[in-house]
Design a protein around this motif. Structure first.
Motif, short mmCIF file in Angstrom:
data_model
loop_
_atom_site.label_atom_id
_atom_site.label_comp_id
_atom_site.label_asym_id
_atom_site.label_seq_id
_atom_site.Cartn_x
_atom_site.Cartn_y
_atom_site.Cartn_z
N ILE A 28 5.18 -5.71 -16.34
CA ILE A 28 5.90 -4.44 -16.25
C ILE A 28 7.04 -4.56 -15.25
O ILE A 28 8.14 -4.10 -15.49
CB ILE A 28 4.93 -3.30 -15.88
CG1 ILE A 28 3.91 -3.13 -17.02
CG2 ILE A 28 5.68 -2.00 -15.60
CD1 ILE A 28 2.74 -2.24 -16.70
N ASP A 29 6.77 -5.23 -14.13
CA ASP A 29 7.80 -5.48 -13.11
C ASP A 29 8.68 -6.65 -13.53
O ASP A 29 8.19 -7.58 -14.18
CB ASP A 29 7.14 -5.87 -11.77
CG ASP A 29 7.11 -4.72 -10.78
OD1 ASP A 29 7.70 -3.66 -11.09
OD2 ASP A 29 6.48 -4.89 -9.72
N PRO A 30 9.99 -6.64 -13.11
CA PRO A 30 10.80 -7.83 -13.33
C PRO A 30 10.17 -9.04 -12.63
O PRO A 30 9.53 -8.90 -11.58
CB PRO A 30 12.14 -7.48 -12.67
CG PRO A 30 12.01 -6.12 -12.07
CD PRO A 30 10.70 -5.55 -12.45
N ILE A 31 10.30 -10.22 -13.24
CA ILE A 31 9.71 -11.45 -12.70
C ILE A 31 10.30 -11.74 -11.32
O ILE A 31 11.51 -11.66 -11.12
CB ILE A 31 10.00 -12.64 -13.63
CG1 ILE A 31 9.55 -12.32 -15.07
CG2 ILE A 31 9.36 -13.93 -13.11
CD1 ILE A 31 8.07 -12.29 -15.31
N LYS A 32 9.43 -12.03 -10.36
CA LYS A 32 9.86 -12.37 -9.00
C LYS A 32 9.48 -13.81 -8.68
O LYS A 32 8.68 -14.41 -9.40
CB LYS A 32 9.16 -11.44 -7.99
CG LYS A 32 9.90 -10.14 -7.74
CD LYS A 32 9.27 -9.35 -6.61
CE LYS A 32 8.01 -8.61 -7.07
NZ LYS A 32 7.45 -7.66 -6.12
N THR A 33 10.02 -14.33 -7.60
CA THR A 33 9.57 -15.63 -7.11
C THR A 33 8.80 -15.40 -5.82
O THR A 33 8.93 -14.35 -5.18
CB THR A 33 10.76 -16.57 -6.81
OG1 THR A 33 11.55 -15.98 -5.77
CG2 THR A 33 11.63 -16.79 -8.05
N VAL A 34 8.02 -16.42 -5.44
CA VAL A 34 7.20 -16.30 -4.22
C VAL A 34 8.09 -16.05 -3.00
O VAL A 34 7.71 -15.32 -2.08
CB VAL A 34 6.34 -17.58 -4.05
CG1 VAL A 34 5.63 -17.60 -2.72
CG2 VAL A 34 5.34 -17.69 -5.20
N GLU A 35 9.31 -16.65 -3.02
CA GLU A 35 10.23 -16.48 -1.87
C GLU A 35 10.66 -15.03 -1.67
O GLU A 35 10.99 -14.63 -0.56
CB GLU A 35 11.50 -17.35 -2.06
CG GLU A 35 11.27 -18.86 -1.96
CD GLU A 35 10.47 -19.43 -3.13
OE1 GLU A 35 10.77 -19.06 -4.30
OE2 GLU A 35 9.52 -20.20 -2.90
N ARG A 133 -3.14 -15.74 -15.27
CA ARG A 133 -3.73 -15.86 -13.92
C ARG A 133 -3.81 -14.47 -13.32
O ARG A 133 -2.80 -13.78 -13.22
CB ARG A 133 -2.84 -16.72 -13.02
CG ARG A 133 -3.08 -18.21 -13.15
CD ARG A 133 -2.18 -18.98 -12.17
NE ARG A 133 -2.40 -18.58 -10.79
CZ ARG A 133 -1.52 -18.75 -9.81
NH1 ARG A 133 -0.35 -19.30 -10.05
NH2 ARG A 133 -1.82 -18.39 -8.57
N MET A 134 -4.98 -14.06 -12.94
CA MET A 134 -5.14 -12.71 -12.38
C MET A 134 -6.00 -12.75 -11.13
O MET A 134 -6.71 -13.71 -10.87
CB MET A 134 -5.80 -11.77 -13.39
CG MET A 134 -4.95 -11.46 -14.60
SD MET A 134 -5.36 -9.83 -15.26
CE MET A 134 -4.53 -9.94 -16.84
N ALA A 135 -5.92 -11.66 -10.37
CA ALA A 135 -6.89 -11.39 -9.32
C ALA A 135 -7.85 -10.35 -9.88
O ALA A 135 -7.42 -9.39 -10.51
CB ALA A 135 -6.20 -10.86 -8.08
N ILE A 165 1.97 -13.81 -2.74
CA ILE A 165 2.44 -14.99 -2.02
C ILE A 165 1.77 -16.28 -2.50
O ILE A 165 2.22 -17.38 -2.21
CB ILE A 165 2.35 -14.87 -0.47
CG1 ILE A 165 0.95 -14.54 -0.01
CG2 ILE A 165 3.35 -13.86 0.06
CD1 ILE A 165 0.84 -14.41 1.52
N THR A 166 0.71 -16.16 -3.30
CA THR A 166 0.14 -17.35 -3.94
C THR A 166 0.66 -17.51 -5.37
O THR A 166 0.15 -18.35 -6.12
CB THR A 166 -1.41 -17.27 -3.99
OG1 THR A 166 -1.78 -16.25 -4.93
CG2 THR A 166 -2.00 -16.95 -2.63
N GLY A 167 1.63 -16.68 -5.76
CA GLY A 167 2.20 -16.78 -7.10
C GLY A 167 1.41 -16.05 -8.17
O GLY A 167 1.58 -16.31 -9.36
N GLY A 168 0.58 -15.11 -7.75
CA GLY A 168 -0.17 -14.28 -8.71
C GLY A 168 0.50 -12.92 -8.87
O GLY A 168 0.90 -12.30 -7.88
N TRP A 169 0.64 -12.45 -10.09
CA TRP A 169 1.40 -11.20 -10.35
C TRP A 169 0.63 -10.17 -11.14
O TRP A 169 1.12 -9.08 -11.39
CB TRP A 169 2.73 -11.56 -11.07
CG TRP A 169 3.45 -12.66 -10.35
CD1 TRP A 169 3.45 -13.98 -10.67
CD2 TRP A 169 4.22 -12.54 -9.15
NE1 TRP A 169 4.17 -14.70 -9.75
CE2 TRP A 169 4.66 -13.83 -8.80
CE3 TRP A 169 4.57 -11.46 -8.32
CZ2 TRP A 169 5.43 -14.09 -7.66
CZ3 TRP A 169 5.35 -11.70 -7.20
CH2 TRP A 169 5.77 -13.02 -6.88
#
Ligand code: EN5
Length: 388
Positions: A28-35, A133-135, A165-169
């Motif tokens: 739903i959110d625009p793709i982000k990077t960990v940075e 990949r999920m939490a 911050i571990t790359g999970g969205w």
């Protein structure tokens, strides 16, 4: 009227009503990077601080236990409150590859006094055929005296940040309440094992034409399992059970892609935590699997009883035997282990067996949610995930 959820990447409630045939699956959110993820924890009131709770530290797990037994989920009439045990919490929160930083606490500064908690564990969740990949988020709890301080939104944002911050969205979670916006709505069913105690504590009523003696007769069960070759799950069963489980779960629209290490961790039997069994046939081949977990509740206002001992259906894989025969043996085994009631959700194929085995519908729902993942809603029978 969802001040917090309106700011979050979850579908708006209206999308459920319109039931569009073609819902585009995806974030739903625009793709982000960990940075791009915020590097510092969210702000808390001056008197409070963040802690990453060490689940293996006896003092801290005891704090978690106290917070939850006194402040976690209750039924609609506040007669019962979940009483997750310390060994249960350790089991639920420490599969191989768990991340300690995702066991988030809010403590009174300088003191080992928890007033808020939320957890995540990593998992691959398959949604309509796509592995993501999920939490798995669970145990969100705010001390009763700190409610109305809007701590829950900060806990949710902070665990989200730590996953990001571990790359999970993405995340999966359940709740008894309706929030924006459930992907599925499941119902609890209950099967009395000790009807007399259940009436004494207000969990159920005898009602029409059912007195004590009749209820005891109605719910009576054999002492031993009926399927030949039922035995507790052992470490040597991991590979075959993993195969059976994954072959079975693929039929559902929402399920966890378990690793072998998850099967070893989550299904190794532990008294008062997790009960797992296989059926081994005469040729020594494991054909079926079933499991249930122990989640007692505190009985909140009863002079005679302090605890309700409840068993909950976990993962069940019928194969050589029918779901009905397997559920019947689960009831028998749960009764022999002194559980008062056996609970199950109307997910997977569970509805098939409820009538015959004398389950009754409960007054509680369980809503399933995905965070930052748009997808078509599903009926409970499509759900293949059990969160503890
Ligand atoms: C974690 N991520 O409401 C979120 N339980 O039905 C967890 N009802 O036990 C969210 N109210 O129906 C959990 N007895 C949400 C569930 C919260 C707890 C909850 C319900 C589920 C429950 C019982 C007791 C009701 C007491 C009064 C209930 C009736 C059983 C009866 C058995 C015999 C046949 C008829 C029905």
């Amino acid at each position: 009227s969802h001040r917090f959820w309106d700011t979050q990447p979850v579908p708006k409630m209206s999308t459920l009503i319109t039931k569009e045939e073609k819902v585009e699956q995806g974030p739903i959110d625009p793709i982000k990077t960990v940075e791009e993820v915020r590097q510092t924890p969210y702000n808390l009131p001056d008197s409070l601080e963040w802690v990453s709770v060490d689940i293996f530290d006896d003092e801290w797990i005891n704090e978690v236990y106290m917070l939850l037994t006194e402040n976690y989920v209750e039924d609609d009439d506040s007669l019962f409150r979940f009483d997750y045990s310390i060994p249960f919490l350790r089991w639920a929160l420490t599969p191989e590859g768990y991340i300690r930083d995702w066991h988030v606490g809010v403590a009174v500064k300088g003191k080992k006094k928890l007033v808020g908690f939320i957890t995540g564990i990593p998992a691959i969740v398959n949604v309509y055929g796509s592995p993501i990949r999920m939490a798995e988020i669970n145990f969100l709890c705010v001390f009763k005296k700190y409610r109305a301080n809007r701590l829950a939104p900060v806990l949710i944002k902070e665990v989200t940040r730590r996953v990001n911050i571990t790359g999970g969205w993405q995340a999966v979670y359940t709740a008894g309440v309706v929030l924006p916006t459930p992907i599925a709505q499941a119902r609890y069913y209950h099967r009395s094992l000790d009807p007399v105690k259940l009436v004494e504590i207000g969990f159920t009523r005898f009602g029409h034409n059912l007195n004590k003696a009749r209820a005891q007769k109605l719910y009576r069960l054999p002492e031993n399992p009926l399927i030949p070759g039922v035995r507790p799950f052992q470490d040597k069963d991991v590979t075959v059970v993993h195969r059976l489980l994954m072959d079975y779960l693929q039929r559902f629209s929402l399920y966890i892609e378990f690793a072998e290490s998850d099967v070893r961790h989550f299904f190794a039997p532990q008294e008062d935590v997790i009960y797992s069994y296989v059926v081994e046939n005469e040729a020594g081949v494991v054909t079926d699997f079933f499991s249930f977990y122990s989640l007692p509740s505190s009985v909140l206002k009863n002079p005679k009883h302090k605890k309700l001992r409840a068993a909950y259906a976990y993962y069940v894989i019928p194969n050589a035997h029918s779901l009905l025969d397997i559920f019947k043996d689960m009831l028998i085994l749960a009764k022999s282990k002194q559980f008062d009631v056996f609970n199950a959700l109307d997910i997977m194929d569970n509805m098939e067996v409820f009538k015959e085995l004398k389950f009754g519908i409960g007054d509680g729902n369980l809503q399933y949610y995905l965070y930052n993942w748009r997808s078509r809603p599903m009926v409970p029978a499509q759900v293949g995930i059990v969160l503890v």
